[in-house]
Design a protein around this motif. Structure first.
Motif, PDB file in Angstrom:
ATOM      1  N   VAL A  51       0.679  -1.539  -0.133  1.00 50.97           N
ATOM      2  CA  VAL A  51       0.268   0.164  -0.096  1.00 50.97           C
ATOM      3  C   VAL A  51       1.080   1.045   0.001  1.00 50.97           C
ATOM      4  O   VAL A  51       1.805   1.014   0.566  1.00 50.97           O
ATOM      5  CB  VAL A  51      -0.620   0.342   1.544  1.00 50.97           C
ATOM      6  N   THR A  52       0.978   2.453  -0.668  1.00 48.52           N
ATOM      7  CA  THR A  52       0.892   3.980  -0.775  1.00 48.52           C
ATOM      8  C   THR A  52       0.269   4.621  -0.250  1.00 48.52           C
ATOM      9  O   THR A  52      -0.903   4.593  -0.526  1.00 48.52           O
ATOM     10  CB  THR A  52       1.394   4.182  -1.986  1.00 48.52           C
ATOM     11  N   GLY A  53       0.639   5.462   1.083  1.00 48.05           N
ATOM     12  CA  GLY A  53       0.094   6.064   2.288  1.00 48.05           C
ATOM     13  C   GLY A  53      -0.553   7.081   1.112  1.00 48.05           C
ATOM     14  O   GLY A  53      -0.114   7.640   0.186  1.00 48.05           O
ATOM     15  N   LEU A  54      -1.781   7.151   1.355  1.00 45.65           N
ATOM     16  CA  LEU A  54      -2.886   8.592   0.584  1.00 45.65           C
ATOM     17  C   LEU A  54      -1.854   9.901   0.868  1.00 45.65           C
ATOM     18  O   LEU A  54      -2.125  10.899   0.268  1.00 45.65           O
ATOM     19  CB  LEU A  54      -4.335   8.193   0.214  1.00 45.65           C
ATOM     20  N   ALA A  55      -1.602   9.724   2.468  1.00 42.27           N
ATOM     21  CA  ALA A  55      -1.931  11.459   3.232  1.00 42.27           C
ATOM     22  C   ALA A  55      -0.950  11.163   3.781  1.00 42.27           C
ATOM     23  O   ALA A  55      -1.737   9.856   4.768  1.00 42.27           O
ATOM     24  CB  ALA A  55      -2.964  12.550   2.617  1.00 42.27           C
ATOM     25  N   PRO A  56      -0.852  12.040   4.740  1.00 48.22           N
ATOM     26  CA  PRO A  56      -0.445  11.438   5.887  1.00 48.22           C
ATOM     27  C   PRO A  56      -1.304  12.293   7.369  1.00 48.22           C
ATOM     28  O   PRO A  56      -0.832  13.247   8.027  1.00 48.22           O
ATOM     29  CB  PRO A  56       0.855  12.501   6.494  1.00 48.22           C
ATOM     30  N   ILE A  57      -2.085  11.445   7.177  1.00 49.72           N
ATOM     31  CA  ILE A  57      -3.421  11.895   8.051  1.00 49.72           C
ATOM     32  C   ILE A  57      -4.014  10.616   8.270  1.00 49.72           C
ATOM     33  O   ILE A  57      -4.058   9.560   7.798  1.00 49.72           O
ATOM     34  CB  ILE A  57      -4.839  12.330   7.058  1.00 49.72           C
TER      35      ILE A  57
END
Length: 338
Positions: free
Chosen positions: A232-238
């Protein structure tokens, strides 16, 4: 009682955890659902937030005891020959409410009947019975084979490996995952990790800033260990968004048996497909120019099966935005595409 037979099988299912709600975190639970005539039994109980006794996160001895109980090799745990079919995912206490049923032998067959919602020693069948469900008659050999196979199959891998450049983000994410029952480790180089260690991970999450060479090295290490996690590539640092993304990656529920089957979004509209009647909560996350996180609850309602188009406030989704759809049995994420 009808003499017609129903088919019996087991299939992976998930109760999605949540770190963004009010109060304590909601636990993530993996379990095996009962599939009757090709359809998960839990989906026939509307929007029930519950898990079967065949949970993946219990010790093997407890799982074995649950299997022997359903095989009628031990005494029924409740009065009048009743068994717990689904219980509270947080504590499994009967006082919280549980779906119970009488499970009995009938000649060479196994019969499940008199389903009810139960909170005390004896259920009130006229008031709290599930009158439209069952009775189900199963062939004993099919029933036994499905349950005994569960003891031989490999349990699901519920740990995730986090690879990224921002230690603070990774630390918060790991803590959030652990708070809902998902193991999480942080690493950059797994070249020297032993195969048994790598085989324990069900998913690997890369931060968006991780270069492709580093990602390739991680994938190669898992390949040498004959381990096959979901990448998985993180969508955003949230943090809540990343937790949802990883839960989606860990979901082993067969696609045709999921409550949430599709989610996409443009700035003015979300498109969501639902596989069974359920309560859906849709949350929007946005990063502004200063990388501050803005959260908006878009929807919280019961949806019928089928496709749905949900209007969005384009002004509230300026910049980099994302949506998370949650229900009791799953979670799905998407970026807002402009």
């Amino acid at each position: 009682m009808s003499a017609a037979y129903a088919t019996f099988a087991l299939a992976p299912a998930m109760r999605a955890g949540d770190v963004a709600g009010a109060g304590s975190p909601q636990l993530h639970r993996d379990f095996m659902d009962f599939v009757v005539d090709g359809r998960p039994l839990l989906l026939q109980l509307a929007d029930l937030d519950a898990v079967s006794p065949l949970a993946a996160d219990v010790p093997p001895a407890i799982l074995g005891a649950q299997v022997r109980s359903l095989l009628l090799e031990t005494e029924p745990p409740l009065a009048d020959g009743r068994f717990v079919v689904y219980a509270c995912p947080e504590c499994e206490d009967l006082a919280c409410g549980a779906v119970t049923a009488i499970i009995e032998r009938s000649g060479d067959d196994i019969v499940w009947r008199d389903f009810a919602w139960q909170t005390g020693p004896v259920p009130d069948l006229p008031l709290n019975g599930y009158h439209g469900i069952g009775p189900f008659r199963f062939r004993a050999e099919e029933y036994r084979a499905a349950l005994e196979r569960l003891l031989r199959d490999e349990p699901p891998r519920r740990r995730v490996l986090l690879v990224g450049a921002r230690a603070a983000v990774l630390g918060k994410l790991a803590a959030a995952l652990r708070s809902i029952g998902i193991g999480a480790d942080i690493a950059h180089d797994v070249t020297d990790a032993i195969p048994e260690e790598l085989a324990a991970y069900g998913a690997v999450a890369f931060g968006r800033a991780v270069p492709e060479a580093e990602r390739a090295a991680v994938r190669a290490a898992f390949g040498r260990a004959h381990a096959h996690p979901v990448y998985v590539t993180g969508l955003a640092p949230i943090t809540p968004l990343l937790v949802a993304q990883l839960e989606q990656a860990l979901d082993r529920t067969p696609p045709g048996q999921r409550r949430l089957t599709y989610l996409s979004a443009s700035p003015d509209e979300a498109r969501l497909a639902v596989g069974a009647t359920c309560r859906v909560r849709l949350t929007a996350y946005r990063l502004d120019r200063l990388h501050r996180v803005h959260t908006q609850e878009v929807l919280d309602t019961v949806l019928d099966p089928g496709p749905h188009r949900i209007p969005l406030d384009e002004r509230a989704l300026r910049g980099e935005s994302f949506l998370v759809a949650r229900t009791t049995g799953g979670v799905i994420t998407t970026a807002v595409v402009r």
